[in-house]
Design an enzyme around this catalytic site. Structure first.
Site, short mmCIF file in Angstrom:
data_model
loop_
_atom_site.label_atom_id
_atom_site.label_comp_id
_atom_site.label_asym_id
_atom_site.label_seq_id
_atom_site.Cartn_x
_atom_site.Cartn_y
_atom_site.Cartn_z
N ASP A 1 0.74 -1.18 -0.08
CA ASP A 1 0.02 0.01 -0.01
C ASP A 1 0.96 1.10 0.05
O ASP A 1 2.32 1.12 -0.07
CB ASP A 1 -0.95 0.02 1.36
CG ASP A 1 -0.26 0.12 2.71
OD1 ASP A 1 0.99 0.29 2.59
OD2 ASP A 1 -0.88 0.34 3.65
N ASP B 1 1.49 4.78 2.22
CA ASP B 1 1.16 5.28 3.69
C ASP B 1 1.44 6.74 3.69
O ASP B 1 2.65 7.07 3.27
CB ASP B 1 1.81 4.62 4.73
CG ASP B 1 1.72 2.98 4.58
OD1 ASP B 1 0.33 2.73 5.08
OD2 ASP B 1 2.57 2.29 4.19
N ASP C 1 -3.35 4.51 2.80
CA ASP C 1 -3.70 4.70 4.07
C ASP C 1 -3.35 6.18 4.61
O ASP C 1 -2.18 6.56 4.26
CB ASP C 1 -2.76 3.85 5.32
CG ASP C 1 -3.34 2.15 5.06
OD1 ASP C 1 -4.54 2.12 4.51
OD2 ASP C 1 -2.73 1.52 5.77
#
Ligand code: DCT
Ligand code: MG
Length: 497
Positions: A332, A334, A421
């Protein structure tokens, strides 16, 4: 075996250091005084470099005196150079720049002293004590006292140990899981490859089980225990299930016990209730199970910056997580967002999410309002998520539609789904949050363990609490936190424990 250290070599060579061939002329840069370390450089090269520097107006001291600001060495590893420097009893050693020859050459080329940057410094080894009978510096049991880059010289071993750790996680065996993770982490920090089990003597965190696996790999080329796990249907299935966004080991186990073995079987089973996150996980599985590249992370950075700009100009956005540690791929991206005034961050993420939605980029969003309350701190639970305002997103990243890449008419699209995120701490909690979200998880675990066991302090993503003084310690930067803990600063790219 050669166990000669720099200090013993230098002790043998107590003859006076060579006389420079070029006397000091008019000095241009009074603020910089260099000292060139002769060892490995050699007398004649040292003389040549001294003359060169002096002819360009640099001040070079023949002796390691208190006026020296820059110690320049060539091919001297930190673990040899630093103990010798310390033996010389130089005052203010910690304020002296100990640099590699690259700083010298860059300065000569520039015709002035260039600023000292991280890549110029010869790092001080974290621990100066030696293992009995060796010249190797001892390796700390704490990852936060080791520098672990992405350059893993023992990948064969660490991959095997991580399979064992993961398998323990699937079996809910927390202790053994941590044991294998710690062993893998120690091996990742080594600057050379082990070639036999004997090389591992004296290393911390290597339990008998880890040693057995390492030995089998050295003797047979692979570990039968690891091979068995990799071939095990349960392990393979749980690994597959937990690769879905929103599916943890508990859910994966539940599905496995019901006899389910593939993602198709789960999707086809009408009795299975998927939560919103898992639904999105299955919907975008093909995209989000692929690694995110640095280029994609950078593109995401632009998207988030654009979306956050609607909140006003004061918002800062920083990449954190694995990409901040220099990883080239991640699961992902962040980001940590913050505003200059504490308390003014309320409403930031809802606005960012709204903006992404209106741009047609929002595929999934799970927003969590802040529950942060310093009065309820410090937390003793490491695994628990922090209390800051945050969101877990799946966003559309526009991609060039490559001919022939996507098969079939339904697969034709010009975007890729990417997991993102976002976390928003109040600005006075920023350093703690940045440190926590920068990872790696093993590094964070050991920072907290070190704080608790060695310093009587409690550290988490919200703050640092000194139990003896019964007070929270303030920090504006990550460096402040390391300093409170009495730890040498470890750069993000050295935290890949
Ligand atoms: N983290 C945390 N609290 C948790 C779990 C994780 O503060 N309960 C931290 C540690 C790493 C960081 O958040 C980002 O998490 P991931 O994205 O899972 O890790 P990563 O290192 O960025 O790995 P990847 O490259 O796979 O994204
Ligand atoms: Mg990440």
């Amino acid at each position: 075996m050669f166990q000669t250290t720099l200090s013993t070599l230098l002790r043998k060579r107590r003859r006076p250091e060579s006389t420079p061939v070029h006397p000091q002329q008019g000095m241009k840069f009074g603020e910089v005084t260099m000292y060139l370390v002769e060892r490995r450089m050699g007398t004649s090269r040292r003389n040549f470099l001294t003359s060169l520097a002096r002819s360009k107006g640099f001040c070079v001291d023949d002796n390691l005196s208190a006026s020296v600001t820059h110690v320049v060495a060539e091919d001297n590893p930190g673990q040899e150079l630093w103990p010798w420097l310390q033996e010389q009893g130089l005052p203010h050693l910690d304020n002296t720049n100990v640099v590699d020859i690259t700083w010298f050459t860059e300065s000569m080329r520039a015709g002035r002293p260039v600023p000292v940057e991280a890549q110029h410094r010869i790092q001080k080894p974290l621990l100066q004590t030696s293992l009995p009978g060796t010249s190797l510096p001892a390796v700390s049991q704490y990852a936060c006292q080791r520098r672990t880059t992405l350059d893993n010289h023992n990948k064969l071993l660490t991959d095997a140990l991580e399979v064992l750790a993961e398998n323990c996680e699937f079996n809910d065996s927390k202790g053994p899981c941590l044991g294998f993770r710690r062993a893998a982490s120690v091996l990742k920090s080594l600057t050379t490859a082990l070639s036999c089990l004997q090389d591992a003597v004296g290393l911390p965190c290597l339990g008998d089980e880890s040693k057995n696996v390492i030995e089998e790999i050295f003797v047979c080329g692979s570990s039968s225990r690891v091979e068995d796990i990799l071939a095990d249907e349960r392990y393979q299935t749980l690994k597959l299930f937990t690769s879905v966004f929103g599916v943890g080991p508990k859910t994966a186990e539940k599905w496995y016990r019901r006899g389910l073995r593939s993602l198709e079987e789960i999707c086809a089973d009408s009795s299975i209730h998927l939560n919103r996150m898992q639904e999105a996980g299955f919907l975008y599985y093909e995209d989000i199970s692929k690694p995110v590249t640095v280029a994609e992370a950078k593109a995401m950075d632009c998207i988030i910056k654009e979306a956050a700009s609607c909140f006003g100009s004061g918002v800062t956005i920083n990449l954190t997580g694995g990409f901040r540690r220099g990883k080239t791929f991640g699961h992902d991206v962040d980001f940590i967002l913050t505003v200059p005034e504490p308390g003014k961050e309320d409403g930031l993420l809802p606005m960012v999410i709204g903006r992404l939605r209106s741009q047609g980029l929002l595929l999934f969003s799970d927003f969590q309002e802040s529950t942060f309350d310093l009065n309820k701190m410090p937390s003793h639970r490491f695994e628990a998520m922090d209390h800051f305002q945050k969101c877990f997103l799946i966003l559309k990243l526009r991609t060039a539609l490559e001919e022939g890449k996507q098969r079939g008419p339904t697969r034709r699209r010009d975007w890729k789904a990417v997991r993102v995120d976002l976390v928003v701490p109040p600005v006075d909690r920023y350093a703690f949050c940045l440190l926590g979200w920068s990872g790696s998880t093993q590094f964070e675990r050991d920072l907290r363990r070190f704080a608790r066991l060695e310093r009587g302090m409690l550290l988490d993503n919200h703050g640092l609490y000194d139990k003896a003084a019964n007070t929270f310690l303030p920090a504006k930067t990550e460096e402040d936190i390391f300093a409170h803990l009495g730890l040498d600063y470890i750069e993000p790219w050295q935290r890949n424990a």
